[in-house]
Design a protein around this motif. Structure first.
Motif, PDB file in Angstrom:
ATOM      1  N   GLY A 207      -1.261  11.748  -1.485  1.00 22.54           N
ATOM      2  CA  GLY A 207      -1.367  10.358  -1.023  1.00 22.54           C
ATOM      3  C   GLY A 207      -0.968   9.354  -2.083  1.00 22.54           C
ATOM      4  N   GLY A 208      -0.787   8.119  -1.619  1.00 18.74           N
ATOM      5  CA  GLY A 208      -0.229   7.067  -2.456  1.00 18.74           C
ATOM      6  C   GLY A 208      -1.105   6.645  -3.629  1.00 18.74           C
TER       7      GLY A 208
ATOM      8  N   GLU B  86      -0.804   9.022  -6.417  1.00 22.53           N
ATOM      9  CA  GLU B  86       0.566   8.876  -6.936  1.00 22.53           C
ATOM     10  C   GLU B  86       0.632   7.688  -7.910  1.00 22.53           C
ATOM     11  OE1 GLU B  86       3.153  10.851  -6.179  1.00 22.53           O
ATOM     12  OE2 GLU B  86       4.690   9.680  -7.218  1.00 22.53           O
TER      13      GLU B  86
ATOM     14  N   LYS C  52       9.300  12.436  -9.380  1.00 21.97           N
ATOM     15  CA  LYS C  52       9.480  12.078  -7.962  1.00 21.97           C
ATOM     16  C   LYS C  52      10.690  11.158  -7.762  1.00 21.97           C
ATOM     17  CE  LYS C  52       6.578  12.692  -5.001  1.00 21.97           C
ATOM     18  NZ  LYS C  52       5.298  12.101  -4.828  1.00 21.97           N
TER      19      LYS C  52
ATOM     20  N   SER D  15       5.584  12.977   4.396  1.00 26.21           N
ATOM     21  CA  SER D  15       4.264  12.370   4.625  1.00 26.21           C
ATOM     22  C   SER D  15       3.198  13.448   4.689  1.00 26.21           C
ATOM     23  CB  SER D  15       4.218  11.654   5.983  1.00 26.21           C
ATOM     24  OG  SER D  15       4.820  10.398   5.922  1.00 26.21           O
ATOM     25  N   ARG D  16       1.989  13.065   4.312  1.00 26.51           N
ATOM     26  CA  ARG D  16       0.863  13.949   4.629  1.00 26.51           C
ATOM     27  C   ARG D  16       0.881  14.192   6.136  1.00 26.51           C
ATOM     28  NH1 ARG D  16      -3.338  11.375   4.903  1.00 26.51           N
ATOM     29  NH2 ARG D  16      -2.532   9.297   4.516  1.00 26.51           N
TER      30      ARG D  16
ATOM     31  N   LYS E  10       0.896   9.076  10.701  1.00 22.96           N
ATOM     32  CA  LYS E  10       2.308   9.152  10.273  1.00 22.96           C
ATOM     33  C   LYS E  10       3.193   9.593  11.442  1.00 22.96           C
ATOM     34  CE  LYS E  10       0.911   8.582   5.918  1.00 22.96           C
ATOM     35  NZ  LYS E  10       1.138   7.360   5.156  1.00 22.96           N
TER      36      LYS E  10
ATOM     37  N   GLY F 185       5.551  17.782   3.976  1.00 25.00           N
ATOM     38  CA  GLY F 185       4.263  17.181   3.631  1.00 25.00           C
ATOM     39  C   GLY F 185       3.283  18.222   3.168  1.00 25.00           C
ATOM     40  N   GLY F 186       2.228  17.726   2.586  1.00 25.16           N
ATOM     41  CA  GLY F 186       1.180  18.629   2.142  1.00 25.16           C
ATOM     42  C   GLY F 186      -0.155  18.065   2.578  1.00 25.16           C
TER      43      GLY F 186
ATOM     44  N   ILE G 239       4.162  21.790   1.747  1.00 29.14           N
ATOM     45  CA  ILE G 239       4.472  21.955   0.323  1.00 29.14           C
ATOM     46  C   ILE G 239       3.260  21.636  -0.554  1.00 29.14           C
ATOM     47  CG2 ILE G 239       6.966  21.559   0.449  1.00 29.14           C
ATOM     48  CD1 ILE G 239       6.464  18.633   0.033  1.00 29.14           C
TER      49      ILE G 239
ATOM     50  N   ILE H  40      10.341  16.934  -3.542  1.00 27.18           N
ATOM     51  CA  ILE H  40      10.376  15.748  -2.664  1.00 27.18           C
ATOM     52  C   ILE H  40      11.538  14.836  -3.056  1.00 27.18           C
ATOM     53  CG2 ILE H  40       9.139  13.604  -2.101  1.00 27.18           C
ATOM     54  CD1 ILE H  40       6.601  15.252  -2.014  1.00 27.18           C
TER      55      ILE H  40
ATOM     56  N   GLY I  19       2.928   2.439   2.211  1.00 26.90           N
ATOM     57  CA  GLY I  19       4.032   3.348   2.527  1.00 26.90           C
ATOM     58  C   GLY I  19       4.944   3.526   1.324  1.00 26.90           C
ATOM     59  N   LEU I  20       4.393   4.160   0.277  1.00 24.37           N
ATOM     60  CA  LEU I  20       5.162   4.352  -0.962  1.00 24.37           C
ATOM     61  C   LEU I  20       6.427   5.163  -0.741  1.00 24.37           C
ATOM     62  CD1 LEU I  20       2.898   5.367  -3.975  1.00 24.37           C
ATOM     63  CD2 LEU I  20       4.263   3.292  -3.665  1.00 24.37           C
ATOM     64  N   THR I  21       6.392   6.042   0.256  1.00 30.02           N
ATOM     65  CA  THR I  21       7.566   6.882   0.521  1.00 30.02           C
ATOM     66  C   THR I  21       8.782   6.018   0.848  1.00 30.02           C
ATOM     67  OG1 THR I  21       6.743   7.057   2.760  1.00 30.02           O
ATOM     68  CG2 THR I  21       6.339   8.936   1.325  1.00 30.02           C
TER      69      THR I  21
ATOM     70  N   GLU J  11      10.195   4.906  -2.386  1.00 27.81           N
ATOM     71  CA  GLU J  11      10.831   6.072  -3.026  1.00 27.81           C
ATOM     72  C   GLU J  11      12.232   6.308  -2.451  1.00 27.81           C
ATOM     73  OE1 GLU J  11       6.515   8.267  -3.720  1.00 27.81           O
ATOM     74  OE2 GLU J  11       7.919   9.116  -2.283  1.00 27.81           O
TER      75      GLU J  11
HETATM   76  N1  UDP Z   1       3.559  12.887  -1.055  1.00 32.92           N
HETATM   77  C1  UDP Z   1       3.596  14.036  -1.773  1.00 32.92           C
HETATM   78  N2  UDP Z   1       3.511  15.212  -1.121  1.00 32.92           N
HETATM   79  C2  UDP Z   1       3.414  15.262   0.219  1.00 32.92           C
HETATM   80  C3  UDP Z   1       3.360  14.076   0.962  1.00 32.92           C
HETATM   81  C4  UDP Z   1       3.434  12.880   0.288  1.00 32.92           C
HETATM   82  O1  UDP Z   1       3.708  14.020  -3.006  1.00 32.92           O
HETATM   83  O2  UDP Z   1       3.358  16.365   0.753  1.00 32.92           O
HETATM   84  C5  UDP Z   1       3.622  11.630  -1.790  1.00 32.92           C
HETATM   85  C6  UDP Z   1       4.760  10.714  -1.395  1.00 32.92           C
HETATM   86  O3  UDP Z   1       5.947  11.081  -2.060  1.00 32.92           O
HETATM   87  C7  UDP Z   1       4.190   9.367  -1.829  1.00 32.92           C
HETATM   88  C8  UDP Z   1       2.706   9.518  -1.537  1.00 32.92           C
HETATM   89  O4  UDP Z   1       2.427  10.911  -1.557  1.00 32.92           O
HETATM   90  O5  UDP Z   1       4.363   9.195  -3.216  1.00 32.92           O
HETATM   91  C9  UDP Z   1       2.343   8.968  -0.172  1.00 32.92           C
HETATM   92  O6  UDP Z   1       2.105   7.621  -0.265  1.00 32.92           O
HETATM   93  P1  UDP Z   1       2.220   6.687   0.992  1.00 32.92           P
HETATM   94  O7  UDP Z   1       1.810   5.336   0.532  1.00 32.92           O
HETATM   95  O8  UDP Z   1       3.563   6.815   1.612  1.00 32.92           O
HETATM   96  O9  UDP Z   1       1.186   7.289   2.061  1.00 32.92           O
HETATM   97  P2  UDP Z   1      -0.368   7.728   1.997  1.00 32.92           P
HETATM   98  O10 UDP Z   1      -0.333   9.230   1.935  1.00 32.92           O
HETATM   99  O11 UDP Z   1      -1.000   7.105   0.797  1.00 32.92           O
HETATM  100  O12 UDP Z   1      -0.918   7.257   3.296  1.00 32.92           O
END
Ligand code: UDP
Length: 373
Positions: free
Chosen positions: A8-9, A12, A161, A190-191, A196, A220-221, A251, A259, A279-281, A284
């Motif tokens: 999650g963000g 991160e 990343k 995304s998770r 999502k 996602g993981g 993953i 990623i 929505g950090l993705t 990215e």
């Molecule tokens: N991310 C990750 N692995 C995953 C899914 C997401 O490392 O399997 C990372 C993604 O690259 C981003 C962050 O987790 O850096 C997700 O942040 P975002 O704000 O998009 O969503 P959140 O999960 O916080 O709702």
């Protein structure tokens, strides 16, 4: 302080922010509260309810939430000039403010513009004990008796990343996941979370496929503080079953280069969230100059300025339409991606974020030193 080191963000951001702030000479520490599976089930319900989803939360669950927070208070050595608490999971820690004094900030990464009223009312007495609340987007701010700051999240361009990768590294990641490069690739990272909308992503993809041949990658993981992901992943796998053009990748949380490579290998990056914090993705993908199609929810419109730095979409058909538009107009897609990268450079890099933190600390700690221009 938050509730998970990975996934999650928030994790991160903190994993990049804390070491950099330490290098600047700030004695910063990152503390993760301890929770049980039941605790995270309750806090996930809070998360969904604050995003506006209907959730049944019992009195016992609220009591469990308070109890786990109290346990953390007993076990933690709380000693700092500024306490920066992320999201609702550790929100109760602020009850120590009476004893410890100091400055307390609550940073909310959730879109609370239309929260479930019962959950908001439950959290409100804790929120107003803080010196200030920090939100990611102007629309999230609430009428509150405390000060509020707007701080957008950020990405670190030098992290695994986001840093540049060689074509060989990108290719080797595609090979590892068994993704051929024969067709345009559409990706959502995304998770596995209902908000999502991974099933909606598959539906949009199926519509696009009727006129343009392409592949879909859903990567996602899980996060340790998100107990729902296994169920969502199973639904997605079932929905994608038998379609060789859909790659559902589960993953590990530290798959940063993977990623990065998947985002770079994509023709279009999607973020079809139903609700979103920031929505950090999206940042990215934009940083990698990718054309992005994303829902107009939460903090996404701050990043995707429609038709300038990407395309904002509404619903499954709208998403399919936007993807098709980008796949059939590569020049337009490239232009949007390049604009997106510049937009992130000016607004969503970690250096801007740290400056905002420092100004916020100054504003709550020593208001007399702030010069208003
Ligand atoms: N991310 C990750 N692995 C995953 C899914 C997401 O490392 O399997 C990372 C993604 O690259 C981003 C962050 O987790 O850096 C997700 O942040 P975002 O704000 O998009 O969503 P959140 O999960 O916080 O709702």
């Amino acid at each position: 302080m938050n509730s998970t080191f990975v996934g999650g963000g928030v994790a991160e951001i903190l994993s990049r922010m804390v070491p950099l702030v330490q290098e600047m000479g700030v004695d910063a520490r990152w503390i993760v509260i301890k929770g049980t599976q039941e605790f995270f089930q309750v806090t996930k319900k809070f998360h969904n309810a604050l995003h506006g989803r209907q959730e049944d939360i019992t009195k016992d669950e609220l009591e469990l939430f308070l109890e786990i927070n109290r346990k953390n208070i007993e076990e933690l050595n709380l000693d700092a000039d500024v306490f920066f608490i992320h999201d609702p999971q550790p929100i109760v820690l602020v009850t120590q403010k009476k004893k410890l004094g100091r400055k307390w900030l609550w940073r909310c990464h959730i879109d609370v513009s239309r929260p479930d009223q019962r959950v908001w009312d439950f959290l409100l007495p804790f929120i107003v004990e803080y010196d200030a609340a920090v939100f990611s987007a102007p629309a999230f701010s609430r009428p509150l008796a405390i000060r509020q700051f707007l701080i957008s999240p950020s990405i670190d361009p030098l992290s695994d990343k986001n840093r540049d990768l060689t074509p060989e590294t990108i290719d080797s990641v595609l090979t590892m996941f068994g993704i051929p490069k024969d067709k345009p690739i559409i990706t959502q990272v995304s998770r596995f979370d209902y908000l999502k909308d991974p099933v909606g992503v598959i539906q949009a993809f199926e519509l696009v496929k009727r006129s343009v041949d392409c592949r879909l990658v859903l990567a996602g993981g899980t996060a340790t503080d998100d107990p729902e992901s296994g169920k969502v992943l199973a639904e997605v796998q079932e929905r994608a079953y038998g379609n060789p053009d859909i790659h559902v990748l589960s993953i590990p949380p530290d798959s940063n280069i993977e990623i990065n490579a998947l985002q770079r290998a994509s023709t279009v990056v999607l973020q079809k969230s139903l609700k979103e914090g920031f929505g950090l993705t999206v940042s990215e993908a934009l940083w990698k100059a990718k054309p992005v199609v994303a829902s107009a929810v939460g903090g996404i419109p701050l990043q995707v300025r429609d038709k300038l730095t990407g395309l904002l979409s509404h619903g499954i058909e709208g998403t399919a339409y936007a993807i098709r538009q980008l796949l059939t107009n590569p020049e337009y897609a490239r232009w949007l991606g390049e604009n997106g990268r510049e937009h992130v450079r000016y607004n969503f890099l970690i250096t801007r974020h740290i400056k905002d933190y420092m100004l916020t600390f100054l504003a709550v700690g020593r208001p007399e030193e702030i010069v208003y221009l």
